[in-house]
Structures are given as C-alpha cells and as structure tokens.
Scaffold this motif. Structure first.
Motif, PDB file in Angstrom:
ATOM      1  N   ALA A  27      -0.162  -4.362  -0.120  1.00  0.00           N
ATOM      2  CA  ALA A  27       0.221  -2.971   0.654  1.00  0.00           C
ATOM      3  C   ALA A  27       0.952  -3.353   1.966  1.00  0.00           C
ATOM      4  CB  ALA A  27      -1.040  -2.296   1.491  1.00  0.00           C
ATOM      5  N   GLU A  79       4.700  -4.192   0.772  1.00  0.00           N
ATOM      6  CA  GLU A  79       5.413  -3.301   0.310  1.00  0.00           C
ATOM      7  C   GLU A  79       5.729  -2.164   1.426  1.00  0.00           C
ATOM      8  OE1 GLU A  79       3.529  -1.574  -3.024  1.00  0.00           O
ATOM      9  OE2 GLU A  79       3.427  -3.160  -3.926  1.00  0.00           O
ATOM     10  N   GLU A  80       4.964  -2.075   2.387  1.00  0.00           N
ATOM     11  CA  GLU A  80       5.085  -0.834   3.414  1.00  0.00           C
ATOM     12  C   GLU A  80       5.761  -1.590   4.659  1.00  0.00           C
ATOM     13  OE1 GLU A  80       1.286   0.361   4.738  1.00  0.00           O
ATOM     14  OE2 GLU A  80       0.365   0.931   2.838  1.00  0.00           O
ATOM     15  N   LEU A  81       5.736  -3.036   4.796  1.00  0.00           N
ATOM     16  CA  LEU A  81       6.275  -3.518   5.974  1.00  0.00           C
ATOM     17  C   LEU A  81       7.357  -4.594   5.846  1.00  0.00           C
ATOM     18  CD1 LEU A  81       2.965  -3.343   8.339  1.00  0.00           C
ATOM     19  CD2 LEU A  81       5.038  -1.796   8.493  1.00  0.00           C
ATOM     20  N   ARG A 104      -2.464  -3.813   9.807  1.00  0.00           N
ATOM     21  CA  ARG A 104      -2.440  -2.867   8.603  1.00  0.00           C
ATOM     22  C   ARG A 104      -3.441  -3.641   7.385  1.00  0.00           C
ATOM     23  NH1 ARG A 104      -3.256   1.528   6.032  1.00  0.00           N
ATOM     24  NH2 ARG A 104      -2.062   1.825   4.402  1.00  0.00           N
TER      25      ARG A 104
END
Length: 257
Positions: free
Chosen positions: A45, A48-50, A137
């Motif tokens: 996560a 992929e997000e950051l 995160r």
C-alpha cells in the motif's frame, strides 16, 4: 529514516517471517501467517500510494515502476489464496513457497535497480520526508482491516486485467474469422469442378479414341482390298501370251513351210 531504508527494513522483516512460518507448527503458523499478510499488504500500500508516484515524478518514464505494480498484483493474489488455506492443508506450504519466490524476486529488482535510481534522483532530504509519510501510512494500514483492504485492492485490479485480456482477444478472434471462411472454402469449391472437368475431359478423350478406332477399322480393310487388286496384273499378261502364241504360231508356220 529515508524512504528506501524503511522499505529495505520491511523487506528484511518479511523474509524473517517466511523462515519462522516454515519452522512453526499448529496455531503458531496461523498467527505468523496473519502477520505476514498484514506486513505485505501494508508494504504494498505505501509503495503504490506514495513511493512509486514520487519515484515516477523524479525519474520520469521507467519500465521498473509498471513492472513493480504488476508484481504486487501477483503477490496480492497469492496472499488471498494463502488466507483461504488452512495450515494443515497439503497446499498451504506450496502456496507459501510460491508467494516467497514472488516476493524475493520483487525485492531483488527494487533493491538492485529501483532504489538506487530513486536515491540518485530524489536526494537525501526528500527521501527523509517521504520516509516519514510511508511509516505513518504503514501503521495506519496495519491497524485497520487488512483482509478487507486486500480484497478491495484485488477487486480493483481485476477488471483492468480482464479488460486487457478481452481487448487483446477480440482482434485475434477477428483475424481467425477473417482467415477461416474465404481462404479455406473458396479453393475447395473451385477444386471440385476442376476435378470434375478433368474427369469429363478424360472421358471425352477416351470416347473420341474409341470412336477413331472404330472408324479406322473399316478404312484399313477398304484400303487393303485395292492393294490386292493392284497385284493381279502379274496373272493377266495377255500380250505376252499372245506374243508367245504368235511366236509359237510363227514357229509352227515355219515348220509347216
């Protein structure tokens, strides 16, 4: 901590969990499996997000980032399969082994290729700031419903993969359809009359030959008859005979004289 150092640390923790599960038994396997799933889902996560978007912005177009997304998708599919398998099932360790190979391959590519490029492009200060965001995160994902998040991630990725396969299959289907009817049927239809025509020509030729043979038989007999008539003059030699007779007559006259 720099973003790349944090991600390497998480890689090491995941590798240790694989080893512990391989040596564990009973209820301990289930507990370690759940921890492994939580770590991998959280790690994927934050990348992929950051991390991947920031790296793409710094590097520009790079084939390593799309490849990393696709490898994450495969890992997430195997995580779902592992969660649906009881530790006592004979397929549990087989699926665990496949998952481990996927993760190790992904880690090797990141640490040897992508991370050095990101460090060179972003610099230490930017990586430190990004590392703090990644860590926050990651903790947030770990505290939430990991299995629900995993299902959402896989469901979100599946339609895109299915759509790509469907679009790729349609041109192939059209090409197959285009090749089948005209190319194969037309020659067959043309070939059948050709064979029939050949048979007809052969039959006509045979009939013509028989007719010629029949017509030729009397002609040969008719020509032979005059040939025999032409040879008859050898038997009719009246002049010679008469001359012989005359000669004989003269002889007789002389004798009479």
């Amino acid at each position: 901590m720099k973003a790349t150092d944090l991600l390497k640390e998480q890689h090491q923790e995941v590798d240790e969990l694989f080893e512990r599960i391989a040596q564990a038994d009973g209820d301990e396997i289930s507990t370690l499996r759940d921890e492994l799933v939580a770590n991998l889902v959280g790690h994927a996560a934050i990348e992929e997000e950051l991390f991947y978007p920031q790296t793409r912005e710094a590097l520009g177009a790079s084939p390593l980032i799309p490849t990393s997304y696709e490898e994450h998708f495969l890992v997430e599919i195997m995580l779902q399969k592992l969660l649906s398998t009881e530790p006592g099932d004979e397929t549990f360790h087989a699926r665990l082994g496949v998952l481990k190979e996927l993760v190790q391959h992904h880690v090797e590519e990141e640490e040897k290729e992508l991370f050095p490029q990101a460090e060179s492009a972003m610099g230490a200060e930017r990586l430190e700031e990004l590392g703090a965001r990644l860590e926050a995160r990651f903790d947030q994902v770990r505290e939430g419903n990991v299995e629900a998040l995993l299902s959402q991630i896989v469901a979100k990725s599946m339609p895109a993969a299915t759509g790509r396969r469907t679009r790729a299959a349609k041109p192939a289907a059209r090409k197959t359809a285009a090749k089948r009817p005209p190319a194969k049927r037309a020659p067959t239809q043309r070939a059948e009359p050709a064979r029939g025509a050949q048979k007809g020509r052969r039959g006509a030729a045979a009939a013509t030959g028989r007719k010629k043979a029949a017509d030729a038989a009397p002609a040969k007999t008719g020509r032979a008859a005059p040939a025999r008539k032409a040879s008859r003059p050898t038997t009719s030699r009246p002049a010679k005979t008469s001359r012989t007779g005359r000669k004989g007559g003269r002889t007789s006259s002389a004798s009479a004289r």
